[in-house]
Write a protein that holds these residues in place. Structure first.
Motif, PDB file in Angstrom:
ATOM      1  N   THR A  16     -10.315  -7.867  42.734  1.00 26.66           N
ATOM      2  CA  THR A  16     -11.778  -7.847  42.667  1.00 26.66           C
ATOM      3  C   THR A  16     -12.127  -6.365  42.916  1.00 26.66           C
ATOM      4  N   PHE A  17     -13.551  -6.321  42.790  1.00 31.34           N
ATOM      5  CA  PHE A  17     -14.027  -4.837  42.467  1.00 31.34           C
ATOM      6  C   PHE A  17     -13.585  -3.789  43.569  1.00 31.34           C
ATOM      7  N   LYS A  18     -13.379  -4.462  44.744  1.00 28.59           N
ATOM      8  CA  LYS A  18     -12.889  -3.402  46.021  1.00 28.59           C
ATOM      9  C   LYS A  18     -11.452  -3.413  46.287  1.00 28.59           C
ATOM     10  N   ASN A  19     -10.669  -4.291  45.451  1.00 34.65           N
ATOM     11  CA  ASN A  19      -9.296  -4.028  45.769  1.00 34.65           C
ATOM     12  C   ASN A  19      -8.832  -3.270  44.510  1.00 34.65           C
ATOM     13  N   GLY A  20      -7.533  -2.857  44.692  1.00 33.91           N
ATOM     14  CA  GLY A  20      -6.716  -2.076  43.868  1.00 33.91           C
ATOM     15  C   GLY A  20      -6.784  -0.671  44.330  1.00 33.91           C
ATOM     16  N   SER A  21      -6.665   0.220  43.470  1.00 28.33           N
ATOM     17  CA  SER A  21      -6.592   1.702  43.822  1.00 28.33           C
ATOM     18  C   SER A  21      -6.636   2.740  42.666  1.00 28.33           C
ATOM     19  N   LEU A  22      -6.867   3.970  42.794  1.00 27.52           N
ATOM     20  CA  LEU A  22      -6.462   4.883  41.617  1.00 27.52           C
ATOM     21  C   LEU A  22      -5.077   5.087  41.624  1.00 27.52           C
ATOM     22  N   TYR A  23      -4.552   5.448  40.409  1.00 29.27           N
ATOM     23  CA  TYR A  23      -3.071   5.917  40.517  1.00 29.27           C
ATOM     24  C   TYR A  23      -2.791   7.262  40.813  1.00 29.27           C
ATOM     25  N   GLU A  24      -1.556   7.570  41.276  1.00 28.89           N
ATOM     26  CA  GLU A  24      -1.460   9.015  41.861  1.00 28.89           C
ATOM     27  C   GLU A  24      -1.247   9.724  40.280  1.00 28.89           C
ATOM     28  N   PRO A  25      -1.849  10.847  40.416  1.00 30.93           N
ATOM     29  CA  PRO A  25      -1.986  11.591  39.101  1.00 30.93           C
ATOM     30  C   PRO A  25      -0.755  11.951  38.312  1.00 30.93           C
ATOM     31  N   PHE A  26       0.181  12.430  39.213  1.00 31.12           N
ATOM     32  CA  PHE A  26       1.667  12.862  38.488  1.00 31.12           C
ATOM     33  C   PHE A  26       2.420  11.512  38.116  1.00 31.12           C
ATOM     34  N   LEU A  27       2.124  10.549  38.889  1.00 29.85           N
ATOM     35  CA  LEU A  27       2.664   9.298  38.396  1.00 29.85           C
ATOM     36  C   LEU A  27       2.227   8.929  36.835  1.00 29.85           C
ATOM     37  N   LYS A  28       0.985   9.189  36.658  1.00 36.38           N
ATOM     38  CA  LYS A  28       0.220   8.634  35.308  1.00 36.38           C
ATOM     39  C   LYS A  28       1.014   9.587  34.297  1.00 36.38           C
ATOM     40  N   VAL A  29       1.223  10.974  34.622  1.00 31.51           N
ATOM     41  CA  VAL A  29       2.106  11.757  33.686  1.00 31.51           C
ATOM     42  C   VAL A  29       3.461  11.310  33.107  1.00 31.51           C
ATOM     43  N   LEU A  30       4.108  11.020  34.244  1.00 29.76           N
ATOM     44  CA  LEU A  30       5.612  10.459  33.985  1.00 29.76           C
ATOM     45  C   LEU A  30       5.320   8.989  33.346  1.00 29.76           C
ATOM     46  N   HIS A  31       4.377   8.396  33.515  1.00 31.49           N
ATOM     47  CA  HIS A  31       4.093   6.946  32.869  1.00 31.49           C
ATOM     48  C   HIS A  31       3.760   7.095  31.486  1.00 31.49           C
ATOM     49  N   VAL A  32       3.070   8.194  31.196  1.00 33.32           N
ATOM     50  CA  VAL A  32       3.032   8.416  29.589  1.00 33.32           C
ATOM     51  C   VAL A  32       4.107   9.027  29.002  1.00 33.32           C
ATOM     52  N   LEU A  33       4.865   9.817  29.474  1.00 37.78           N
ATOM     53  CA  LEU A  33       5.989  10.382  29.080  1.00 37.78           C
ATOM     54  C   LEU A  33       6.988   9.135  28.665  1.00 37.78           C
ATOM     55  N   ARG A  34       7.198   8.221  29.577  1.00 31.36           N
ATOM     56  CA  ARG A  34       8.200   7.376  29.423  1.00 31.36           C
ATOM     57  C   ARG A  34       7.672   6.184  28.529  1.00 31.36           C
ATOM     58  N   ALA A  35       6.518   5.601  28.730  1.00 28.98           N
ATOM     59  CA  ALA A  35       5.868   4.685  27.878  1.00 28.98           C
ATOM     60  C   ALA A  35       5.673   5.025  26.517  1.00 28.98           C
ATOM     61  N   LEU A  36       5.330   6.254  26.299  1.00 28.82           N
ATOM     62  CA  LEU A  36       5.232   6.769  24.740  1.00 28.82           C
ATOM     63  C   LEU A  36       6.365   7.342  24.248  1.00 28.82           C
ATOM     64  N   GLU A  37       7.434   7.317  24.980  1.00 27.23           N
ATOM     65  CA  GLU A  37       8.732   7.766  24.279  1.00 27.23           C
ATOM     66  C   GLU A  37       8.798   8.952  24.193  1.00 27.23           C
ATOM     67  N   PHE A  38       8.569   9.927  25.380  1.00 32.20           N
ATOM     68  CA  PHE A  38       8.677  11.562  25.030  1.00 32.20           C
ATOM     69  C   PHE A  38      10.188  11.771  24.758  1.00 32.20           C
ATOM     70  N   VAL A  39      10.356  12.439  23.668  1.00 36.61           N
ATOM     71  CA  VAL A  39      11.764  13.049  23.115  1.00 36.61           C
ATOM     72  C   VAL A  39      11.748  14.619  23.406  1.00 36.61           C
ATOM     73  N   PRO A  40      12.725  15.361  23.993  1.00 32.25           N
ATOM     74  CA  PRO A  40      12.646  16.609  24.357  1.00 32.25           C
ATOM     75  C   PRO A  40      13.218  17.201  22.948  1.00 32.25           C
ATOM     76  N   ASN A  41      12.796  18.370  22.739  1.00 35.21           N
ATOM     77  CA  ASN A  41      13.556  19.320  21.711  1.00 35.21           C
ATOM     78  C   ASN A  41      15.011  19.625  22.233  1.00 35.21           C
ATOM     79  N   ALA A  42      15.961  19.432  21.301  1.00 35.93           N
ATOM     80  CA  ALA A  42      17.444  19.609  21.653  1.00 35.93           C
ATOM     81  C   ALA A  42      17.580  20.805  22.015  1.00 35.93           C
TER      82      ALA A  42
END
Length: 628
Positions: A1-27
């Motif tokens: 419902t509209f009052k259940n749920g939460s905001l996501y922790e900000p750094f977890l969203k950074v990690l979520h983006v890196l993993r889900a969108l397949e971040f590949v580091p420079n060799a």
């Protein structure tokens, strides 16, 4: 419902983006390193702002969440600068890979002038997925993307149609601003725009500002203000030295001040705060002794726990909240004392401003629908957001993605959108103002509080450009939770405090505004008079606070300094934890009247300070505290 749920922790969203969108580091740089995400995102591994970690479990942000009496711990770190900083980091990563360009999360690249969008050759890693909008919804908001959000994103993508890679970059950027990405429950758009923050100009003369300076952690203010020379037959300094033991200050090093209406004719100020002695002697500092959170004037050693059963005495997070709200029974949930004052002034036709240089600004929060928007600033001011957007209409599309919602939409998504758009507005509106505002005073280097007061001084100087006639501002200085080595830490903290205040006072005098500004200095609580085994002091109750200003009726100590500091003293509830004899309600009553220029009616004051009736005989008015 509209009052259940939460905001996501900000750094977890950074990690979520890196993993889900397949971040590949420079060799060449296989170890992924992100730069200064604590300041820009609000959270960073192994870098908690205090021993209580990043989030306050009872934190209730301004807006629908707070007004509903709900909590959102993750919103503790959500401000305009952190929301804009997080999105700027994402935008940079989408456009350039992991670099420092346009406030990106990378740290290795020092020059971005010759780098074009879509050129990842100089990054230390990049996102490699080819995710479509359907993929993004599945990865980040399965089944929760509102049709109007989808429509707004696709309209933005259409502005770069024909260039598939550019389309993908705009798609990703807009999706990563959405409330569906940042909150876990359903967002339902109304199709309407969020209300803007524009002020209606008025021609009321004059200006006044209240700057709330919070000494975070519970300052040991019984070493800030110390009894020195007392009446015949009374030696409070000896009692002080006896109970304070290893943390007592020698009388010879104190900065003496003349006092009337107390048991001692001389008190001493901590030697690292000469600015307070100078201003006190000039009649511009007013101390409040043995003050603090108090619900009833009849509190004593026998009933203090039952009288204060609705709070948690001696607990940092709860007592900080009590200091901010000055509404012990929470008759107006989710609001702070200055937030309620601004609401009254705003509804009376004053142009008001609410400015915070802290992550938490509970003291400035007002009721939903009546609140004055808070402008959150970084210590150095504001940072430009997305200086070279992927499409010229990017800002319009961001606003469409974060438009107003239906009544039963996610409260947490609404909170994200409101804070984020306010952050963009502040960065755009205030950035140019602050950049063009020069001060006449040199503020101390390597002084974090000095940086913040310098920014506040610029905000005050730019009051006409901001069209503001009444400002409420908040800033804090940390490091006062002195369970060990109290004196060494007080010396370091007070040196910074002294330098910052000295520069700020000088600048206000240069602006000819010193009579129109009051600095209210408070803390979580006082500390125990008795030391612990680590040459520190522990959580107490009453403390010694003060206000500073050119219009302050200073050179005095109000309240009653304890006549007996011993363990058997009538206000000592154990280990030198003293019951306050002067309530915060009494102090704020006079400050509120002064800020309003005595325009407040009794019902206004009852709204601003809901428990003031309990202290009716002890309330200060403006004339008690100020000369003007």
């Amino acid at each position: 419902t509209f009052k259940n749920g939460s905001l996501y922790e900000p750094f977890l969203k950074v990690l979520h983006v890196l993993r889900a969108l397949e971040f590949v580091p420079n060799a060449t740089f296989p170890l992924v390193q992100l730069d200064d995400v604590q300041e820009r995102v609000g959270q960073e591994p192994h870098n908690t702002p205090s021993v209580f970690s990043f989030f306050l479990p009872e934190f209730s942000p301004a807006g629908p969440v707070g007004s509903a009496g709900l909590v959102s711990p993750e919103a503790t770190r959500l401000t305009g600068p952190t929301s804009a900083g997080t999105v700027a980091g994402f935008f940079s990563m989408v456009k350039f890979g992991l670099t420092s360009c346009e406030n990106g999360f990378g740290y290795r690249l020092t020059s971005c002038s010759s780098l074009d969008e879509g050129d990842y050759s100089r990054s230390v890693g990049r996102l490699t997925a080819n995710a479509t909008l359907e993929d993004l919804e599945l990865l980040f908001a399965p089944g929760r993307l509102d049709p109007l959000t989808r429509e707004a994103i696709l309209e933005g993508v259409a502005t770069v149609a024909g260039d598939w890679e550019a389309e993908l970059r705009v798609l990703w950027q807009l999706f990563l601003t959405s409330p569906e990405f940042r909150a876990s429950n359903l967002v339902r758009k109304s199709g309407l725009a969020l209300p803007d923050n524009d002020l209606e100009p008025n021609d009321r003369p004059g200006y006044r500002a209240a700057l709330y300076l919070f000494l975070n952690g519970g300052a040991d203010t019984y070493n800030l203000l110390v009894p020195h020379t007392c009446e015949e037959g009374v030696d409070l300094y000896e009692e002080y030295a006896d109970i304070r033991g290893t943390v007592a200050l020698d009388k010879e090093i104190l900065l003496p001040i003349n006092v009337t209406s107390q048991n001692c004719t001389l008190f001493g100020i901590h030697p690292e705060l000469p600015i307070l002695k100078e201003l006190y002697d000039d009649g511009e500092v007013l101390f409040f002794t043995t003050s603090g959170v108090l619900f009833s004037p009849d509190t004593n050693k026998d009933n203090y726990r039952s009288v204060h059963a609705v709070t948690q005495l001696f607990a940092h997070n709860i007592q900080q909240k009590e200091q901010y709200i000055v509404d012990g029974y929470e008759t107006i949930p989710g609001t702070g004392v200055l937030g309620r004052l601004l609401t009254v002034l705003d509804e009376d036709g004053d142009n008001v401003g609410a400015v915070s240089l802290d992550q938490v600004a509970k003291v400035l929060e007002g009721e939903l629908g009546r609140n004055v928007p808070i402008q959150f600033l970084e210590p150095g001011g504001v940072t430009e957001f997305d200086p070279d957007p992927s499409t010229p209409t990017m800002r319009d599309h961001i606003e469409d993605v974060n438009n107003a919602t239906h009544l039963f939409s996610s409260m947490f998504g609404d909170t994200w959108s409101s804070v984020f758009l306010s952050g963009l507005y502040d960065a755009e509106f205030l950035g140019g103002i602050l950049d063009s505002t020069d001060l006449n005073t040199e503020f101390p280097e390597n002084n974090r509080l000095g940086d913040r007061l310098e920014t506040m001084a610029k905000m005050i100087k730019s009051r006409d450009e901001r069209e503001v006639r009444r400002d409420a501002m908040t800033v804090s200085q940390g490091g006062y939770d002195t369970h060990s080595g109290v004196e060494e830490r007080l010396i370091a903290n007070f040196q910074q405090l002294n330098g910052a205040l000295e520069a700020f006072v000088t600048e206000m005098k240069n602006q000819s505004l010193w009579d129109d500004v009051v600095i209210v200095v408070m803390s979580d609580f006082g500390r125990t008079l008795t030391p612990n085994s680590g040459v520190g002091t522990d959580h107490g109750w009453a403390g010694n606070y003060f206000i500073i200003g050119g219009g302050v009726r200073g050179g005095r100590i109000l309240g009653e300094y304890p006549k007996d500091l011993s363990e058997d003293g009538p206000s000592n509830v154990g280990r030198g934890r003293l019951i306050p004899t002067l309530s915060l309600d009494s102090i704020w009553n006079g400050v509120a009247m002064w800020v309003s220029n005595n325009t407040l009616a009794e019902e206004d004051l009852d709204y601003i300070i809901p428990n003031r009736g309990a202290f009716e005989e002890d309330l200060f008015d403006a004339a008690d505290l100020f000369t003007n």
